[in-house]
Design a protein around this motif. Structure first.
Motif, PDB file in Angstrom:
ATOM      1  N   LEU A  70      39.932 -88.880 127.463  1.00  0.00           N
ATOM      2  CA  LEU A  70      39.686 -88.483 128.848  1.00  0.00           C
ATOM      3  C   LEU A  70      40.963 -87.947 129.485  1.00  0.00           C
ATOM      4  O   LEU A  70      42.021 -88.566 129.377  1.00  0.00           O
ATOM      5  N   PRO A  71      40.878 -86.807 130.198  1.00  0.00           N
ATOM      6  CA  PRO A  71      42.057 -86.294 130.893  1.00  0.00           C
ATOM      7  C   PRO A  71      42.303 -86.996 132.224  1.00  0.00           C
ATOM      8  O   PRO A  71      43.397 -86.936 132.786  1.00  0.00           O
ATOM      9  N   SER A  72      41.265 -87.649 132.759  1.00  0.00           N
ATOM     10  CA  SER A  72      41.361 -88.311 134.060  1.00  0.00           C
ATOM     11  C   SER A  72      40.281 -89.382 134.128  1.00  0.00           C
ATOM     12  O   SER A  72      39.228 -89.261 133.509  1.00  0.00           O
ATOM     13  N   SER A  73      40.534 -90.430 134.892  1.00  0.00           N
ATOM     14  CA  SER A  73      39.537 -91.483 135.065  1.00  0.00           C
ATOM     15  C   SER A  73      39.102 -91.616 136.518  1.00  0.00           C
ATOM     16  O   SER A  73      38.449 -92.590 136.885  1.00  0.00           O
ATOM     17  N   ALA A  74      39.463 -90.623 137.339  1.00  0.00           N
ATOM     18  CA  ALA A  74      39.161 -90.722 138.762  1.00  0.00           C
ATOM     19  C   ALA A  74      37.776 -90.166 139.099  1.00  0.00           C
ATOM     20  O   ALA A  74      36.938 -90.852 139.684  1.00  0.00           O
TER      21      ALA A  74
ATOM     22  N   LYS B  40      30.354 -95.268 131.897  1.00  0.00           N
ATOM     23  CA  LYS B  40      30.580 -96.464 131.091  1.00  0.00           C
ATOM     24  C   LYS B  40      31.968 -96.445 130.447  1.00  0.00           C
ATOM     25  O   LYS B  40      32.495 -97.500 130.073  1.00  0.00           O
ATOM     26  N   ARG B  41      32.547 -95.251 130.335  1.00  0.00           N
ATOM     27  CA  ARG B  41      33.897 -95.156 129.790  1.00  0.00           C
ATOM     28  C   ARG B  41      34.966 -95.472 130.829  1.00  0.00           C
ATOM     29  O   ARG B  41      36.156 -95.489 130.502  1.00  0.00           O
ATOM     30  N   GLY B  42      34.551 -95.696 132.066  1.00  0.00           N
ATOM     31  CA  GLY B  42      35.505 -96.145 133.075  1.00  0.00           C
ATOM     32  C   GLY B  42      35.877 -95.137 134.138  1.00  0.00           C
ATOM     33  O   GLY B  42      36.744 -95.420 134.977  1.00  0.00           O
ATOM     34  N   ILE B  43      35.236 -93.961 134.161  1.00  0.00           N
ATOM     35  CA  ILE B  43      35.521 -93.011 135.236  1.00  0.00           C
ATOM     36  C   ILE B  43      34.966 -93.569 136.538  1.00  0.00           C
ATOM     37  O   ILE B  43      33.817 -94.004 136.612  1.00  0.00           O
ATOM     38  N   ALA B  44      35.776 -93.546 137.579  1.00  0.00           N
ATOM     39  CA  ALA B  44      35.443 -94.238 138.828  1.00  0.00           C
ATOM     40  C   ALA B  44      34.270 -93.625 139.563  1.00  0.00           C
ATOM     41  O   ALA B  44      33.476 -94.339 140.185  1.00  0.00           O
ATOM     42  N   GLU B  45      34.147 -92.302 139.515  1.00  0.00           N
ATOM     43  CA  GLU B  45      33.038 -91.618 140.197  1.00  0.00           C
ATOM     44  C   GLU B  45      32.544 -90.468 139.333  1.00  0.00           C
ATOM     45  O   GLU B  45      33.340 -89.612 138.918  1.00  0.00           O
TER      46      GLU B  45
ATOM     47  N   PHE C  36      27.743 -76.421 140.465  1.00  0.00           N
ATOM     48  CA  PHE C  36      28.808 -77.336 140.862  1.00  0.00           C
ATOM     49  C   PHE C  36      28.551 -77.990 142.217  1.00  0.00           C
ATOM     50  O   PHE C  36      28.109 -77.326 143.155  1.00  0.00           O
ATOM     51  N   PRO C  37      28.911 -79.285 142.358  1.00  0.00           N
ATOM     52  CA  PRO C  37      28.870 -79.920 143.676  1.00  0.00           C
ATOM     53  C   PRO C  37      30.139 -79.560 144.452  1.00  0.00           C
ATOM     54  O   PRO C  37      31.032 -78.888 143.929  1.00  0.00           O
ATOM     55  N   GLU C  38      30.224 -80.025 145.677  1.00  0.00           N
ATOM     56  CA  GLU C  38      31.426 -79.773 146.471  1.00  0.00           C
ATOM     57  C   GLU C  38      32.597 -80.592 145.931  1.00  0.00           C
ATOM     58  O   GLU C  38      32.424 -81.660 145.360  1.00  0.00           O
ATOM     59  N   GLY C  39      33.784 -80.057 146.139  1.00  0.00           N
ATOM     60  CA  GLY C  39      34.985 -80.787 145.780  1.00  0.00           C
ATOM     61  C   GLY C  39      35.523 -80.441 144.406  1.00  0.00           C
ATOM     62  O   GLY C  39      35.033 -79.540 143.716  1.00  0.00           O
ATOM     63  N   LEU C  40      36.557 -81.194 143.991  1.00  0.00           N
ATOM     64  CA  LEU C  40      37.239 -80.989 142.722  1.00  0.00           C
ATOM     65  C   LEU C  40      37.089 -82.229 141.857  1.00  0.00           C
ATOM     66  O   LEU C  40      36.822 -83.326 142.349  1.00  0.00           O
ATOM     67  N   ALA C  41      37.287 -82.062 140.560  1.00  0.00           N
ATOM     68  CA  ALA C  41      37.230 -83.180 139.629  1.00  0.00           C
ATOM     69  C   ALA C  41      38.246 -82.970 138.522  1.00  0.00           C
ATOM     70  O   ALA C  41      38.591 -81.832 138.182  1.00  0.00           O
ATOM     71  N   GLY C  42      38.703 -84.076 137.947  1.00  0.00           N
ATOM     72  CA  GLY C  42      39.649 -83.987 136.837  1.00  0.00           C
ATOM     73  C   GLY C  42      38.975 -83.701 135.515  1.00  0.00           C
ATOM     74  O   GLY C  42      39.620 -83.282 134.551  1.00  0.00           O
ATOM     75  N   LEU C  43      37.662 -83.926 135.452  1.00  0.00           N
ATOM     76  CA  LEU C  43      36.890 -83.623 134.245  1.00  0.00           C
ATOM     77  C   LEU C  43      35.534 -83.073 134.662  1.00  0.00           C
ATOM     78  O   LEU C  43      34.851 -83.673 135.499  1.00  0.00           O
ATOM     79  N   ILE C  44      35.162 -81.948 134.099  1.00  0.00           N
ATOM     80  CA  ILE C  44      33.848 -81.353 134.368  1.00  0.00           C
ATOM     81  C   ILE C  44      33.195 -81.053 133.020  1.00  0.00           C
ATOM     82  O   ILE C  44      33.734 -80.289 132.217  1.00  0.00           O
ATOM     83  N   VAL C  45      32.038 -81.652 132.797  1.00  0.00           N
ATOM     84  CA  VAL C  45      31.324 -81.531 131.520  1.00  0.00           C
ATOM     85  C   VAL C  45      30.068 -80.700 131.717  1.00  0.00           C
ATOM     86  O   VAL C  45      29.387 -80.822 132.743  1.00  0.00           O
ATOM     87  N   CYS C  46      29.759 -79.879 130.738  1.00  0.00           N
ATOM     88  CA  CYS C  46      28.506 -79.118 130.770  1.00  0.00           C
ATOM     89  C   CYS C  46      27.966 -78.970 129.355  1.00  0.00           C
ATOM     90  O   CYS C  46      28.701 -78.585 128.438  1.00  0.00           O
ATOM     91  N   ASN C  47      26.700 -79.314 129.197  1.00  0.00           N
ATOM     92  CA  ASN C  47      25.986 -79.122 127.937  1.00  0.00           C
ATOM     93  C   ASN C  47      24.862 -78.130 128.224  1.00  0.00           C
ATOM     94  O   ASN C  47      23.715 -78.520 128.427  1.00  0.00           O
ATOM     95  N   PRO C  48      25.175 -76.822 128.268  1.00  0.00           N
ATOM     96  CA  PRO C  48      24.160 -75.836 128.641  1.00  0.00           C
ATOM     97  C   PRO C  48      23.158 -75.627 127.514  1.00  0.00           C
ATOM     98  O   PRO C  48      23.386 -76.067 126.374  1.00  0.00           O
ATOM     99  N   PRO C  49      22.042 -74.966 127.791  1.00  0.00           N
ATOM    100  CA  PRO C  49      21.136 -74.592 126.700  1.00  0.00           C
ATOM    101  C   PRO C  49      21.903 -73.788 125.654  1.00  0.00           C
ATOM    102  O   PRO C  49      22.703 -72.926 125.998  1.00  0.00           O
ATOM    103  N   TRP C  50      21.651 -74.060 124.391  1.00  0.00           N
ATOM    104  CA  TRP C  50      22.492 -73.518 123.335  1.00  0.00           C
ATOM    105  C   TRP C  50      22.090 -72.125 122.870  1.00  0.00           C
ATOM    106  O   TRP C  50      22.874 -71.448 122.210  1.00  0.00           O
ATOM    107  N   LEU C  51      20.878 -71.674 123.174  1.00  0.00           N
ATOM    108  CA  LEU C  51      20.414 -70.392 122.652  1.00  0.00           C
ATOM    109  C   LEU C  51      20.106 -69.416 123.784  1.00  0.00           C
ATOM    110  O   LEU C  51      19.400 -69.776 124.733  1.00  0.00           O
ATOM    111  N   PRO C  52      20.599 -68.182 123.700  1.00  0.00           N
ATOM    112  CA  PRO C  52      20.162 -67.169 124.658  1.00  0.00           C
ATOM    113  C   PRO C  52      18.675 -66.886 124.439  1.00  0.00           C
ATOM    114  O   PRO C  52      18.212 -66.789 123.309  1.00  0.00           O
TER     115      PRO C  52
END
Length: 377
Positions: free
Chosen positions: A196-200, A218-223, A258-274
């Protein structure tokens, strides 16, 4: 408020009408005939391929058998009708998708009647009230629905009731109708194991069932904030967080990307096939012109904290099928003002990767799923 769509048909010389319901937003059939247990499979197939929908009025189990008989008569699209020049993998996949779309359209033309309750007004019909309500909502009068969609809702309710064990969570989640069940564990393990690059604070874009957001919490990121454009997915993710005791840490919001604000980690699992999705579940597999993938990449720099990372979880199946090249993906990353900080790979272990009868077995068996770590250039 829009007027509900209706269908009409003639039975014993009288015109009848019913409301039309489709979770996949299929338009109301224009040509409907009333049929019963005397209808043979060949005639049903002929009617369906000619564009005629059939409202079944007999026995529920006979209707299911008829649907199966129609399905067996539909060409699979995997065998060429005549010898021709060798097609590319992308061309073969396109033909395969065409055949699947045709198959879904034909099968959707067998309809069953519903009434308040909600209940299926056929002999020996099971109690579908919970499955129907969770998938389609309440019934306020005579309604018709595709039997294929109804069976999908019943199957989804079984998933929701029994739950799906997720090893990365060591717990069960309960997918709702229209949300993609995470049956492939390898990409979940990538998110569960990467440093993890950030836990905030973290964002999970296109959260679906909320499974990735839950793993991060569950890995401990606060929000953790999961976003999805579908209300049914937000409801499912919210239930996931509550059932796992994560409601104080993770929450889901309905928004586009995206929601409002910034984050130290942003994850995306988009659809894999065009490709163009045809059903609710297709939206988890097919991304028209890779629109979500590109929107994630282009929006990522504006939502990452300094030193933050974006995790793109995606397989290379699109590349192996000839639908998108690795060069295109790298170009989109660069044009978005991003750099690749690292990549972690794994191979799938799901059944289709080992199914030699699959028409794309070679591509699926060599598929690699990756977690791309991206930073702002």
């Amino acid at each position: 408020m829009s007027t509900p769509a209706t269908i009409s048909w003639i039975d014993q010389g009288r015109e009848h009408t019913a409301m039309w319901s489709s979770a996949n937003s299929e338009p109301a059939p224009r040509h409907v005939v009333s049929v019963d247990d005397t209808l043979g499979a060949d005639e049903a197939y002929r009617l369906a391929t000619a564009g005629t929908s059939m409202l079944f009025t007999g026995d529920y189990h006979n209707a299911r058998q008829l649907l199966g008989a129609i399905a067996r008569r539909i060409p699979t699209g995997t065998k060429p009708k005549r010898k021709a020049a060798a097609a590319t993998t992308a061309e073969r996949f396109y033909k395969y998708r065409q055949a699947r779309t045709h198959r879904a359209r034909v099968l959707s033309r067998l309809l069953v009647p519903m009434a308040e309750g909600p209940l299926v007004t056929l002999r020996r019909a099971p109690d579908v009230s919970e499955a129907w309500t969770n998938a389609f909502g309440p019934v306020s009068g005579p309604t018709a629905v595709s039997l294929r969609e109804l069976l999908g809702a019943i199957g989804a309710q079984q998933w929701r009731t029994s739950g799906l064990y997720v090893g990365a969570l060591d717990a069960k989640i309960h997918p709702h109708y229209g949300t993609f069940a995470p049956v492939r564990g390898e990409y979940l393990d990538l998110v569960a194991g990467a440093q993890l690059p950030s836990s905030a604070r973290a964002f999970d874009i296109g959260t679906g069932t909320g499974v990735l957001a839950a793993i991060l919490a569950k890995r401990g990121i606060a929000e953790v904030v999961g976003t999805d454009s579908q209300a049914r997915a937000v409801a499912c993710a919210t239930q996931t967080f509550a059932s796992l005791g994560l409601a104080g840490t993770a929450h889901a919001v309905e928004c586009d990307m995206f929601p409002e604000g910034l984050a130290g980690l942003i994850v995306c699992n988009p659809p894999w096939l065009p490709g163009t999705p045809q059903t609710l579940l297709d939206y988890a597999v097919y991304d028209p012109k890779s629109a979500m993938l590109r929107a994630f990449l282009n929006g990522l720099p504006g939502h990452l904290e300094v030193g933050g990372q974006g995790w793109l979880v995606i397989s290379d199946l699109a590349e192996r099928l000839g639908l998108r090249s690795r060069e295109e993906l790298l170009d989109w990353i660069e044009r978005a003002g991003l750099v690749v900080l690292g990549r972690e790979d794994t191979r799938p272990v799901h059944g289709r990767a080992f199914d030699a009868a699959d028409p794309f077995h070679i591509e699926r068996s060599s598929e690699i799923t990756s977690l791309w770590k991206l930073g702002v250039a």
